[in-house]
Design a protein around this motif. Structure first.
Motif, PDB file in Angstrom:
ATOM      1  N   MET B 359      -0.525  -2.372  10.954  1.00  0.00           N
ATOM      2  CA  MET B 359      -1.388  -2.419   9.764  1.00  0.00           C
ATOM      3  C   MET B 359      -2.611  -1.519   9.957  1.00  0.00           C
ATOM      4  N   LEU B 360      -3.224  -1.627  11.127  1.00  0.00           N
ATOM      5  CA  LEU B 360      -4.414  -0.801  11.381  1.00  0.00           C
ATOM      6  C   LEU B 360      -4.086   0.685  11.291  1.00  0.00           C
ATOM      7  N   PHE B 361      -2.922   1.066  11.825  1.00  0.00           N
ATOM      8  CA  PHE B 361      -2.555   2.484  11.755  1.00  0.00           C
ATOM      9  C   PHE B 361      -2.296   2.919  10.319  1.00  0.00           C
ATOM     10  N   PHE B 362      -1.714   2.021   9.531  1.00  0.00           N
ATOM     11  CA  PHE B 362      -1.522   2.333   8.112  1.00  0.00           C
ATOM     12  C   PHE B 362      -2.871   2.623   7.451  1.00  0.00           C
ATOM     13  N   VAL B 363      -3.820   1.721   7.690  1.00  0.00           N
ATOM     14  CA  VAL B 363      -5.135   1.904   7.064  1.00  0.00           C
ATOM     15  C   VAL B 363      -5.760   3.215   7.544  1.00  0.00           C
ATOM     16  N   ALA B 364      -5.658   3.443   8.874  1.00  0.00           N
ATOM     17  CA  ALA B 364      -6.231   4.675   9.412  1.00  0.00           C
ATOM     18  C   ALA B 364      -5.602   5.885   8.743  1.00  0.00           C
ATOM     19  N   GLY B 365      -4.273   5.826   8.560  1.00  0.00           N
ATOM     20  CA  GLY B 365      -3.584   6.940   7.919  1.00  0.00           C
ATOM     21  C   GLY B 365      -4.084   7.158   6.508  1.00  0.00           C
ATOM     22  N   SER B 366      -4.272   6.071   5.772  1.00  0.00           N
ATOM     23  CA  SER B 366      -4.726   6.205   4.391  1.00  0.00           C
ATOM     24  C   SER B 366      -6.152   6.715   4.332  1.00  0.00           C
ATOM     25  N   PHE B 465     -19.624  12.142   1.791  1.00  0.00           N
ATOM     26  CA  PHE B 465     -18.621  11.588   0.875  1.00  0.00           C
ATOM     27  C   PHE B 465     -19.245  10.784  -0.259  1.00  0.00           C
ATOM     28  N   ALA B 466     -20.592  10.779  -0.340  1.00  0.00           N
ATOM     29  CA  ALA B 466     -21.255   9.925  -1.313  1.00  0.00           C
ATOM     30  C   ALA B 466     -20.831  10.271  -2.740  1.00  0.00           C
ATOM     31  N   GLU B 467     -20.660  11.556  -3.001  1.00  0.00           N
ATOM     32  CA  GLU B 467     -20.337  11.975  -4.358  1.00  0.00           C
ATOM     33  C   GLU B 467     -18.851  11.889  -4.649  1.00  0.00           C
ATOM     34  N   GLN B 468     -18.062  11.873  -3.563  1.00  0.00           N
ATOM     35  CA  GLN B 468     -16.615  11.929  -3.784  1.00  0.00           C
ATOM     36  C   GLN B 468     -16.073  10.604  -4.271  1.00  0.00           C
ATOM     37  N   LYS B 469     -15.059  10.711  -5.112  1.00  0.00           N
ATOM     38  CA  LYS B 469     -14.381   9.493  -5.546  1.00  0.00           C
ATOM     39  C   LYS B 469     -13.279   9.199  -4.529  1.00  0.00           C
ATOM     40  N   ILE B 470     -13.366   8.031  -3.901  1.00  0.00           N
ATOM     41  CA  ILE B 470     -12.343   7.655  -2.918  1.00  0.00           C
ATOM     42  C   ILE B 470     -11.400   6.668  -3.584  1.00  0.00           C
ATOM     43  N   ALA B 471     -10.124   7.046  -3.690  1.00  0.00           N
ATOM     44  CA  ALA B 471      -9.161   6.180  -4.362  1.00  0.00           C
ATOM     45  C   ALA B 471      -8.930   4.930  -3.524  1.00  0.00           C
ATOM     46  N   ASP B 472      -8.812   3.818  -4.209  1.00  0.00           N
ATOM     47  CA  ASP B 472      -8.532   2.576  -3.472  1.00  0.00           C
ATOM     48  C   ASP B 472      -7.026   2.469  -3.217  1.00  0.00           C
ATOM     49  N   VAL B 473      -6.638   1.329  -2.655  1.00  0.00           N
ATOM     50  CA  VAL B 473      -5.233   1.121  -2.291  1.00  0.00           C
ATOM     51  C   VAL B 473      -4.322   1.350  -3.496  1.00  0.00           C
ATOM     52  N   ASN B 474      -3.303   2.182  -3.337  1.00  0.00           N
ATOM     53  CA  ASN B 474      -2.404   2.439  -4.466  1.00  0.00           C
ATOM     54  C   ASN B 474      -1.139   1.607  -4.368  1.00  0.00           C
ATOM     55  N   ARG B 475      -0.240   1.800  -5.332  1.00  0.00           N
ATOM     56  CA  ARG B 475       0.917   0.925  -5.449  1.00  0.00           C
ATOM     57  C   ARG B 475       1.806   0.997  -4.203  1.00  0.00           C
ATOM     58  N   ASP B 476       2.147   2.215  -3.790  1.00  0.00           N
ATOM     59  CA  ASP B 476       3.025   2.358  -2.620  1.00  0.00           C
ATOM     60  C   ASP B 476       2.436   1.644  -1.411  1.00  0.00           C
ATOM     61  N   GLU B 477       1.117   1.797  -1.283  1.00  0.00           N
ATOM     62  CA  GLU B 477       0.468   1.181  -0.125  1.00  0.00           C
ATOM     63  C   GLU B 477       0.532  -0.336  -0.219  1.00  0.00           C
ATOM     64  N   TRP B 478       0.301  -0.859  -1.417  1.00  0.00           N
ATOM     65  CA  TRP B 478       0.403  -2.325  -1.555  1.00  0.00           C
ATOM     66  C   TRP B 478       1.782  -2.805  -1.148  1.00  0.00           C
ATOM     67  N   ILE B 479       2.819  -2.125  -1.642  1.00  0.00           N
ATOM     68  CA  ILE B 479       4.180  -2.576  -1.317  1.00  0.00           C
ATOM     69  C   ILE B 479       4.409  -2.517   0.190  1.00  0.00           C
TER      70      ILE B 479
END
Lengths: 496, 520
Positions: B359-366, B465-479
């Motif tokens: 799980m941690l590696f998944f998060v790190a990857g994302s 990164f303050a100005e950048q929009k960081i996408a949250d967890v997406n569908r593939d990641e949730w699954i």
């Protein structure tokens, strides 16, 4: 006069000699066809040679089905399972080499008829070698297989490197033959016979005789040249690099196998009682050959040279079982035969890929393999299989060959055998390091100059690749296939 | 138990379906990208369904015995057979492996790392899957060896082709280390083949792991056992990896693509610890007793070294990799105690570490995909910029540091506890020292994980990164992630789900070790 005419020829078993005679007939046929039809017959040459080899396989198969051991010429020439398995191996490797040669020889505009005639002649020597059980027949077979090979190595006669290859190979080969002959004469002087059985009896009872030890060592050193064992390997890289690539494959596989076959018979039959000389000699030679071959291979940048040194190291692996020749004879013979059979296919396969890639890149540098996976994924995967096999990684075939070595060593048991096992293990790791350089180049690097034109494959190269891939994978997944041949081929002299 | 009908096929199906999938994918032209992804995912999902069937049909009352056994001829000349079977020790690991692969495929669906080529990527993952599944069900040493090695090349290519900057170095290092271990391992296997005797002194000459478990090294003298165990130790210890053979791991993990890291952490490392429990200890009990204090020592060194390594890391992925070294140290400590309690904890720890670190590696990857960096100093404020991902990272960190109620706890805590009272006549003093050191390791673990979380998730996003929009967890990641999250909670609150399955096998192994120890 009367006495001369009274000579009656020894009884010939025509069935037993059928493979040799068929091969000889086809070799002659090729020459005759060339004389009659001249240029028009060029196209047919490789086909004729190929058919010749397949036709020779037929009597080998009928002899195998027949199953009786046949002995001729006072025991100098024997047809048993061991010899039949190896004859088949030589013929099939020869067939693959001919498939590899077709386009190379044709495109290079080299003499065709002579090339194939010499190839068949050399193979005839190998086929004879597997049946020879006598110093004289071994020597005759050896020269018969070597002399055409000297000429084949120099086949690109316009190229300086090819000439160098042929000349070096010739000089070293002749030197080795001389050393070997001297050893043979010493052994003959002591034993009073050239037959292996009689030699074994006599030498076994001459423990302290330095002459016997010298004779044995000279013969073994002569063959160590042939199988390019360190420190007698120096000719191999130059010869391999300079010779036409199909010939290199032929030398690296068939010629080396023939040397090994002779060594098997000498070590396990003729010198059977002299493990005090033979085992330490091979322990040392095998360890040196593996290690030095591998270490030098690490530094190569040309793929053919790399494969040459890898071939030296692989030869070292094949020599390992000889170090336990007396402690576990049956297992050791089995291990060498299995190794040779698997090695033949994986190494021929690797050379086929080298040939195919060179058709596009015109280069033998490892750097030219960049991006192969992008523009020729099939070839890249094939090469990966062969390199994995050479490195001994399952499920490609080579693992079972290495496994056979370990099995022979541990069956013999003891600290020396286990120590050699560790040397093998370390060398397996070193070897992967340079195979990985090719893998890395093919898979991880972009194509040089962005040149991603596909590789044009010809039908015969495809056939050679298909044969070698199928054999390599089949031996890896169902090692029983090759294991069976290894088992039946344990020399009848050993009571296997 | 006689196996009949469909049940004779299930294990082979679970092992080889991914390989069949890989072969089919290879035949599909590259242009049909969706189709080949579907075939790949389909084959791994069918394998998972077969796995579910196995889990349902498994007789939990007889978890100590091999089930679904198939015994067919394979390499007659060396007396090696195709023997597969499954018991309570193999089941959780097989399921772990079956679950992880399809999730990785889903995660990679639209995220094939550079340089692309989904076809090759998926084929390699599927071949990897066959190797892993096969290792966990093989009951013949040669078969085990073949599967054990099959995983090497795909992982090598996954790291080497799709990895980071230093990928060539990392992939080669990974390969050479493991290859060296396995070469020594096969020598040990052969030594076992030639030396094993049954109770009456008859040479067995078999690779059958069932038989070798039964005879438990009778007839091999202690000094020989110690040597053979040394070979196995190299083979399995490098894979775990144990200090001082761990150096390949941080490189491999850091350079590997995300799913490569996940599979490496979740399943591949377990092949090593599994080998200890399945092969090294039951086959060579005396060797195991002689080696146990040293294994324990290396394990606690690994715990402390891994933790200190974590504190020094600037790269998030490398930090997680070092935490793997520490966690596998706990697993090995549990194994080294040779107690029922400790080895059960080790098996639990294997599954828990697989889920949590995966799980941690998944998060790190994302995170890497969004920020294009994993440098801890440049990250920050994840809870603000992508709150869901921030929470998941926090959750996984808590699980990793061994918070009670989550899976990590049940791997670590009993392993430490078991060192208080080691089995098989091992020195209590020594293991109690190990226990104290390991306990300090948990404190350090809390330290580095909380510090990591603090630096990456708390506060405001860095200026960069303050100005950048960081996408949250997406569908593939949730699954892909949900099963991991569920598993971490489920096994955390209900640890007996695993302990009940593994205990029969483990107590059988420790009982035979105790019997040998008592006999001396």
């Amino acid at each position: 006069m009367e006495a001369l005419l009274a000579f009656s020829r020894p009884a010939l078993d025509w069935h037993a000699l059928a493979p040799e005679l068929t091969l000889l007939a086809f070799g002659t046929l090729i020459t005759v066809v060339d004389i009659i039809w001249d240029d028009r017959s060029k196209q047919a040459m490789p086909t004729l040679a190929g058919i010749g080899l397949l036709a020779t396989l037929l009597p080998v198969i009928t002899l195998a089905l027949d199953g009786t051991d046949r002995t001729m010429f006072g025991g100098a020439y024997v047809i048993d399972d061991f010899s039949l398995v190896l004859k088949a191996l030589f013929l099939i490797s020869g067939y693959v080499v001919i498939l590899m040669s077709v386009d190379y020889i044709r495109d290079g505009d080299y003499y065709e008829n002579e090339y194939y005639t010499l190839m068949l002649t050399s193979l005839l020597g190998m086929v004879m070698m597997s049946s020879s059980r006598d110093l004289i027949s071994v020597f005759v077979a050896l020269e018969l297989l070597s002399i055409p090979a000297y000429m084949l190595a120099a086949w690109r006669k316009g190229g300086a490197r090819s000439n160098e290859a042929g000349l070096k190979y010739y000089l070293m080969g002749v030197f080795a033959s001389a050393v070997m002959l001297y050893g043979m004469s010493l052994v003959y002087g002591l034993a009073g016979s050239t037959a292996f059985g009689a030699i074994a009896e006599e030498l076994g009872s001459l423990d302290s005789s330095p002459v016997a030890i010298l004779g044995i060592l000279f013969i073994l050193i002569g063959f160590a040249f042939k199988v390019s064992a360190v420190p007698f390997h120096t000719w191999a890289p130059d010869t391999y690099e300079g010779a036409p690539t199909p010939v290199t494959a032929f030398l690296a596989v068939a010629s080396k196998t023939a040397g090994m076959v002779a060594l098997i018979q000498l070590v396990f039959v003729a010198f059977a009682g002299r493990d005090d000389v033979v085992q330490p000699f091979f322990w040392l030679i095998a360890a040196l050959t593996m290690t030095i071959g591998n270490l030098i291979a690490l530094r190569q940048t040309n793929i053919v040279r790399l494969l040459a040194y890898s071939g030296v190291a692989q030869g070292g692996f094949m020599l390992v079982p000889f170090a336990v020749a007396a402690d576990a004879p049956a297992r050791a013979v089995e291990a060498v035969v299995i190794y040779m059979a698997i090695y033949a296919f994986m190494n021929l396969g690797a050379f086929t890929v080298v040939l195919a890639v060179a058709r596009k890149t015109r280069s033998g540098e490892i750097d030219s393999y960049g991006g192969l996976f992008q523009y020729a994924p099939g070839l890249a995967v094939a090469m990966t299989i062969f390199l994995a096999a050479l490195a001994g990684i399952p499920p490609a075939g080579g693992w079972f060959a290495k496994f056979g070595l370990f099995r022979a060593l541990l069956d013999a048991g003891g600290g020396w055998a286990a120590g050699l096992g560790v040397v093998v293990a370390v060398n397996t790791v070193i070897a992967f390091a340079y195979y990985a350089r090719i893998l890395g180049q093919m898979w991880f690097q972009p194509a040089p100059d962005g040149d991603e034109r596909p590789v044009v494959m010809t039908g015969s190269l495809k056939a050679a690749l298909a044969m070698t891939i199928i054999a390599t994978m089949a031996f890896g997944i169902l090692p029983g296939l090759v294991g069976h041949f290894g088992e039946v081929s344990v020399l009848s002299a050993l009571g296997g | 138990m006689e196996v009949t009908g469909f049940d004779t096929w299930v294990l082979s199906l679970a092992v080889f379906l991914p390989l069949v999938g890989a072969l089919i994918v290879m035949l599909i032209p590259k242009a049909y990208e969706t189709e080949l992804k579907l075939v790949a995912l389909g084959s791994s999902l069918i394998a998972l369904v077969v796995g579910a069937y196995i889990a349902i049909q498994f007789d939990y009352g007889a978890a100590g015995e091999l089930q679904f056994v198939v015994d067919k001829g394979w390499i007659d000349v060396i007396n090696s057979r195709y023997i597969v079977g499954l018991d309570g020790l193999s089941l959780p690991l097989l399921l772990l492996s079956l679950v992880v692969v399809p999730l990785c495929l889903i995660y990679s669906w639209n995220h094939i790392p550079d340089p692309g080529n989904p076809k090759a990527f998926f084929v390699l993952l599927l071949i990897l899957s066959t190797g892993m599944n096969g290792s966990f069900v093989s009951q013949d040493m040669i078969l085990f060896f073949v599967f054990f090695e099959v995983v090497l090349l795909p992982m090598y290519f996954l790291i080497g082709v799709w990895g980071g900057e230093d990928r060539r170095y990392a992939s080669l290092k990974f390969f050479l280390y493991t290859l060296f271990g396995s070469a020594l391992m096969i020598i040990s296997f052969l030594a076992l083949f030639f030396l094993s005797k049954d109770a009456s002194g008859q040479l067995l000459q078999t690779f059958d792991m069932r038989v070798l478990t039964d005879v438990a090294g009778v007839g091999i003298i202690k000094s020989t056992q110690v040597w053979i165990f040394a070979g196995l130790f190299m083979g399995f210890g490098i894979k775990v990896p144990m200090f001082p053979f761990h150096t390949w791991l941080p490189d491999a993990h850091t350079q590997a693509p995300t799913v490569g890291s996940v599979i490496l952490a979740a399943v591949l490392l377990k092949l090593g610890t599994y080998g200890f429990i399945r092969i090294a200890i039951p086959f060579l009990p005396e060797g195991a007793i002689a080696w146990a204090p040293w294994i324990g020592l290396l394990a606690v060194i690994g715990i402390i070294y891994g933790a200190l390594g974590c504190l020094a890391q600037k790269d998030m992925k490398r930090l997680i990799a070092f935490s793997s070294v520490a966690h596998m140290g706990f697993v090995m400590l549990g194994i080294a105690t040779l107690t029922d309690f400790g080895i059960n904890a080790a098996v639990f720890g294997m599954v828990a570490h697989g889920l949590i670190t995966g799980m941690l590696f998944f998060v790190a990857g994302s995170i890497k995909e969004r920020y294009h960096t994993l440098e801890i100093a440049r990250l920050g404020g994840l809870l603000k910029s992508a709150p869901r991902m921030g929470w998941i990272l926090g959750f996984a960190s808590m699980a990793s540091l061994g918070l009670p109620g989550l899976a990590g706890f049940w791997g670590e805590f009993p392993a430490i506890l078991s060192a208080y009272n080691p089995g098989a006549g091992l020195s209590e003093e020594v293991f109690r020292v190990y226990m104290v050191i390991a306990a300090i390791g948990t404190v350090l673990a809390a330290g580095y994980l909380l510090w990591l979380y603090q630096r990456t998730a708390f506060g405001e996003p860095t200026e960069e990164f303050a100005e950048q929009k960081i996408a949250d967890v997406n569908r593939d990641e949730w699954i892909a992630w949900m099963p991991f999250l569920i598993g971490i909670v489920l096994f955390g609150v209900w640890p007996n789900l695993i302990f009940n399955v593994t205990d029969d096998v483990v107590s059988g192994i420790t009982a035979s070790v105790e019997a040998i120890a008592a006999g001396n």
